[in-house]
Write an enzyme that holds these catalytic residues in place. Structure first.
Site, PDB file in Angstrom:
ATOM      1  N   GLU A   1       0.870  -1.745   0.131  1.00  0.00           N
ATOM      2  CA  GLU A   1       0.362   0.034   0.182  1.00  0.00           C
ATOM      3  C   GLU A   1       0.928   1.070   0.159  1.00  0.00           C
ATOM      4  OE1 GLU A   1      -0.822  -2.676   2.051  1.00  0.00           O
ATOM      5  OE2 GLU A   1      -2.519  -3.025   2.000  1.00  0.00           O
TER       6      GLU A   1
ATOM      7  N   PHE B   1     -12.435  -6.821  13.969  1.00  0.00           N
ATOM      8  CA  PHE B   1     -11.218  -7.561  13.058  1.00  0.00           C
ATOM      9  C   PHE B   1     -10.517  -6.225  11.709  1.00  0.00           C
ATOM     10  CE2 PHE B   1      -9.716  -9.989   8.907  1.00  0.00           C
ATOM     11  CZ  PHE B   1      -8.545 -10.372   9.359  1.00  0.00           C
ATOM     12  N   GLN B   2      -9.234  -6.231  11.748  1.00  0.00           N
ATOM     13  CA  GLN B   2      -8.957  -5.030  10.576  1.00  0.00           C
ATOM     14  C   GLN B   2      -9.414  -3.501  11.216  1.00  0.00           C
ATOM     15  OE1 GLN B   2      -9.258  -6.828   6.848  1.00  0.00           O
ATOM     16  NE2 GLN B   2      -6.292  -7.804   7.197  1.00  0.00           N
TER      17      GLN B   2
ATOM     18  N   LYS C   1     -17.883  -0.490   5.879  1.00  0.00           N
ATOM     19  CA  LYS C   1     -18.358  -1.036   4.375  1.00  0.00           C
ATOM     20  C   LYS C   1     -20.250  -1.186   3.792  1.00  0.00           C
ATOM     21  CE  LYS C   1     -17.873  -6.265   2.652  1.00  0.00           C
ATOM     22  NZ  LYS C   1     -16.855  -6.903   2.614  1.00  0.00           N
TER      23      LYS C   1
ATOM     24  N   MET D   1      24.729   8.145   2.853  1.00  0.00           N
ATOM     25  CA  MET D   1      24.488   9.501   3.532  1.00  0.00           C
ATOM     26  C   MET D   1      25.012   9.436   5.382  1.00  0.00           C
ATOM     27  SD  MET D   1      23.665  12.741   3.049  1.00  0.00           S
ATOM     28  CE  MET D   1      22.701  13.219   1.960  1.00  0.00           C
TER      29      MET D   1
HETATM   30  C1  LIG Z   1      12.090   5.514   5.738  1.00  0.00           C
HETATM   31  C2  LIG Z   1      13.518   5.997   5.756  1.00  0.00           C
HETATM   32  N1  LIG Z   1      14.449   5.880   6.331  1.00  0.00           N
HETATM   33  C3  LIG Z   1      15.553   6.262   7.283  1.00  0.00           C
HETATM   34  C4  LIG Z   1      15.798   7.352   6.652  1.00  0.00           C
HETATM   35  C5  LIG Z   1      17.189   7.735   7.090  1.00  0.00           C
HETATM   36  N2  LIG Z   1      17.989   7.958   5.802  1.00  0.00           N
HETATM   37  C6  LIG Z   1      18.233   8.866   5.347  1.00  0.00           C
HETATM   38  S1  LIG Z   1      19.162   8.980   4.148  1.00  0.00           S
HETATM   39  C7  LIG Z   1      19.996   7.039   4.553  1.00  0.00           C
HETATM   40  C8  LIG Z   1      20.474   6.176   3.600  1.00  0.00           C
HETATM   41  C9  LIG Z   1      20.138   5.908   2.532  1.00  0.00           C
HETATM   42  O1  LIG Z   1      21.201   4.389   1.551  1.00  0.00           O
HETATM   43  P1  LIG Z   1      21.003   4.249   0.450  1.00  0.00           P
HETATM   44  O2  LIG Z   1      19.425   4.611  -0.029  1.00  0.00           O
HETATM   45  O3  LIG Z   1      22.554   3.165   0.235  1.00  0.00           O
HETATM   46  O4  LIG Z   1      22.019   5.827  -0.348  1.00  0.00           O
HETATM   47  P2  LIG Z   1      22.996   6.355  -0.379  1.00  0.00           P
HETATM   48  O5  LIG Z   1      23.405   7.614   0.567  1.00  0.00           O
HETATM   49  O6  LIG Z   1      24.783   5.385  -0.472  1.00  0.00           O
HETATM   50  O7  LIG Z   1      23.293   7.375  -1.552  1.00  0.00           O
HETATM   51  C10 LIG Z   1      18.703   6.840   5.437  1.00  0.00           C
HETATM   52  C11 LIG Z   1      19.096   5.359   6.227  1.00  0.00           C
HETATM   53  C12 LIG Z   1      15.106   7.379   6.015  1.00  0.00           C
HETATM   54  N3  LIG Z   1      15.306   9.074   5.180  1.00  0.00           N
HETATM   55  N4  LIG Z   1      13.530   7.286   5.140  1.00  0.00           N
END
Ligand SMILES: Cc1ncc(C[n+]2csc(CCOP(=O)(O)OP(=O)(O)O)c2C)c(N)n1
Lengths: 163, 594
Positions: free
Chosen positions: B50, B112-113, B162, B479
């Protein structure tokens, strides 16, 4: 700084929780809240007492206005207004305190609404600080229970909040 | 004629001109799915989750400018949708999400749900409705579309029990907009304020136009261009504003903010008059307001949402209104009164800016065979003539995409700027490709982000959605690792992946083309091959093995001013500049993280 906001809102289920949710989500505090339906059954009017500096109050007002069901928001402090709160206070009243409390109630224009041989329940209305001052005068030791409605406010004179 | 609630929903969507509904069925929406099957009025895209359905609807909206529509079931369907809804809310995307709910007699019984969808989504929607009376169904859907698309746009949730989908009623869809007395967005700016703004801008010695996503949402990029041309002023945009002004134009200084260009950040900091249009001085843009305001400046702020104005910085001339209208009116005044900044002042200002620009802050060394992530983006831009639709996830790759792909038109760049949601990239690419099938669509992602909604490769196979996934695979949650390097003395806590799937095989398992690219010299040919496959109808999953430790620069660290950037190595001149790791003790503000 203490502020009183007056809010006209659609009288719909869930509308009030949006207002309350807005305050908690943005970490603003509600000091008191009173709400009831108005002469127009489709509208409710809330009086919200809160505090904050100019920018906080401005944000609160704007965010409230942003809610779809909020029709109008007025900061009552922007001009003269009347403020009233109702308090019921139950006092431990025995011996010579009984006379003393009656006198005090009179000074504060309160009314005794329930009596037993050891308690008085007194009703007082007025601005919030007047009720605070009554409690202070009576003293913590004698207070068994209090219940307060929160402030309701309305602009003085010709000024009205209507759609 | 009497219709069931489910049929009313489907007919209402048809009346709104809905082309695609993205969704996932379940008990509470069975009736609606049956109506979709029987009436066959629009295309339904069955995603595999979803969250992805809502993201895809969001991307459809971002690409087409129309309202996106998603449909999910009660309980777990609705909770799975929440991240998508919150993402759209953060970026003000017009969207209607229909959620199933348990029957009215069961509401409040922990059935439920059952989940309180209206309660759960309240803080992350523009508005939401629970429809308990079938007669309210059609007007509510009408209102939902109206609210979603007008004023500051946003997602609206319509929760339908529903039994309401089963009840019968007469159907007529409101032709005109419904009057909502408590909702009257202001779209026309105040003329007095607009005049004041024009005069203030004309009086500037060092003016700058700072624009955000509002330019794109408000379809105002032509007016922005006209204003910038007329005044001769420099302009800079936010991450959400990319494409709102052509990136290859001389008057554009590049993106500003945490990973903005040297010239854009310094110009914003040094400006004496800032005209902000459809941008909200987000913390990723000005970091700390007090530092931003250290250099005295006047601020003019145009926004359709009054609560965005003066939220983070004080504003001298606030203008509430639709950016398109207001800019057009400003242009009118400028022309009539010849009220534009003085030429000599401007020349001097531009000289300073060109000096900053000549430092070439986005230069990088691409001479080794280890692939630089920037290089992939740069090559991609070249072979697509800067004109592909680019979606991205969240991380370093997102910033590289933003910095190195020169976007030339609005709605060409889709990413989660506000909430920063990893996992949007692939569903965004799906939604974009469906909305604009004639465009090339690339999803620039990381090996971390792509795995957050990778199951959608299956949806792409089912509906033959030929996009290209460009994974800049550095083996790290890059990052976050960058922050750990800079602010946590290199302690790489849980950011290293030591068991990544074989993405090539994975792509193939889903029926697509997989590619692994490990050398700089192979990048361009691989991208060209992918584009070819794409145009022949195949989805291509590209796994670029990139430099593991490449960081994103320039960078404005938390708590820093825009003029206190950590610069890329080639720009570092002084000891202080090069002491990147030293930022640890420079007053790091832990409240804001990537
Ligand atoms: C749903 C979610 N969880 C955690 C984060 C925190 N976060 C920001 S950037 C990042 C790392 C992203 O890693 P990747 O997709 O491998 O990209 P890269 O930075 O290596 O290019 C994280 C964990 C986020 N933005 N969104």
């Amino acid at each position: 700084m203490r502020r009183i906001l007056s809010v006209l809102i659609e009288n719909k289920s869930g509308a009030m929780s949006r207002v309350v949710g807005l305050f908690s989500a943005r970490d603003y505090n509600i000091d008191s809240l009173s709400v009831a339906v108005t002469e127009d059954k489709t509208l409710s009017r809330m009086t919200i007492v809160t505090h904050g500096d100019e920018t906080v109050i401005e944000q609160i007002t704007k965010q409230l206005n942003k809610l779809i069901e909020v029709i109008k928001v007025v900061d009552l402090n922007e001009s003269r207004f009347v403020e009233r709160e109702l308090m019921l206070v139950k006092l431990r009243a025995a011996g010579k305190d009984r006379d003393e409390f009656l006198r005090l109630a009179e000074i504060y224009r309160g009314r005794v609404v329930d009596v037993t041989d050891r308690t008085y329940t007194i009703e007082i209305t007025g601005a919030t600080d007047k009720l605070d001052s009554f409690l202070e005068t009576v003293g913590q030791a004698q207070i068994l229970e209090t219940v307060r409605t929160g402030a309701a406010g309305i602009g003085r004179g010709e000024r009205i909040l209507k759609i | 004629m009497q219709l069931s609630g489910a049929q009313i929903i489907v007919q209402s969507l048809k009346a709104e001109g809905v082309e695609y509904v993205f969704g996932y069925p379940g008990g509470a929406v069975l009736e609606i799915y049956d109506a979709i099957y029987q009436l066959n009025k629009f295309k339904h895209i069955l995603t595999r989750h979803e969250q992805a359905a809502v993201h895809a609807a969001d991307a459809y909206a971002r690409t087409s400018g129309k309202v996106g529509v998603a449909l999910v079931t009660s309980g777990p369907g609705a909770t799975n949708a929440v991240t998508g809804i919150a993402t759209a809310y953060s970026d003000s995307i017009p969207m209607v999400v229909i959620t199933g709910q348990v029957g009215t007699p069961s509401i409040g019984t922990d059935a439920f749900q059952e989940v309180d969808t209206v309660g759960i989504t309240r803080p992350c929607v523009k508005h939401n409705f629970l429809v308990t009376d079938i007669n309210e169904l059609a007007p509510t859907i009408k209102k939902a579309f109206q609210i979603a698309a007008s004023g500051r746009p946003g997602p609206v949730v319509v929760d339908v029990p529903k039994d309401v989908t089963q009840a019968m009623a007469k159907f007529s869809y409101p032709q005109e907009d419904i009057f909502i007395r408590s909702y009257q967005p202001v779209v026309q700016g105040h003329t007095g304020q607009i005049k004041k703004a024009v005069q203030m801008f004309a009086s500037a010695k060092r003016p700058i136009v700072y624009f955000g996503g509002g330019i794109i949402l408000g379809n105002a990029s032509q007016e922005l261009m006209d204003f910038v041309r007329l005044t001769g002023a420099p302009c800079t945009g936010t991450l959400m504003g990319l494409g709102g002004f052509p990136s290859d134009d001389r008057q554009y200084l590049g993106m500003l903010g945490m990973h903005g260009t040297y010239e854009a950040n310094l110009a914003m900091q040094e400006a004496d008059v800032v005209l902000a249009v459809g941008a909200r001085f987000d913390d990723r843009v000005v970091s700390v307001p007090s530092k931003f305001l250290e250099k005295p400046k006047k601020i003019i702020h145009i926004d359709v949402d009054p609560s965005s104005i003066a939220k983070r910085v004080r504003v001298d001339v606030p203008i509430v209104g639709d950016v398109k209208n207001v800019l057009a009116e400003m242009i009118g005044f400028c022309g009539k009164q010849n009220a534009v900044p003085n030429r000599d002042h401007l020349d001097k200002w531009w000289k300073t800016i060109e000096n900053w620009r000549s430092r070439n802050c986005l230069w990088f060394d691409d001479s080794s065979e280890t692939i630089k992530p920037q290089y992939v983006v740069k090559k991609l831009a070249e072979i697509t003539n800067n004109s592909a639709i680019i979606t991205s996830d969240v991380g370093q790759h997102q910033m590289f995409a933003a910095q190195y792909y020169p976007f030339t038109r609005p709605r060409q760049w889709l990413n989660s700027g506000g909430l920063g949601t990893m996992g949007v990239g692939l569903p965004y690419a799906m939604g974009a490709k469906l909305a604009a099938p004639e465009q090339d669509v690339f999803c620039i992602t990381g090996e971390g982000s792509i795995q957050m909604n990778i199951q959608e490769l299956s949806t792409c196979f089912q509906y033959k959605i030929p996009i290209t996934v460009v994974t800049l695979n550095n083996g790290y949650l890059g990052m976050v690792r960058q922050w750990q390097e800079l602010y946590y003395s290199n302690r790489e806590s849980e950011t290293y992946f030591d068991s990544l799937p074989d993405f090539v095989k994975l792509a193939e398992a889903y029926g697509h083309v997989g590619m692994r690219i490990e050398k700089t010299s192979e990048v361009e040919a691989a991208l060209r091959a992918a584009l070819q496959h794409n145009r022949e109808g195949r989805l291509v999953f590209m796994d670029f093995i990139t430099d593991k430790k490449q960081n994103v620069f320039p960078m404005v660290g938390n708590g820093k001013g825009l003029d206190e950037m950590v610069l890329p190595v080639h720009m570092r001149e002084t000891k202080a500049d090069s002491d990147v790791n030293d930022v640890t003790d420079r007053n790091y503000d832990t409240r804001s993280v990537p």
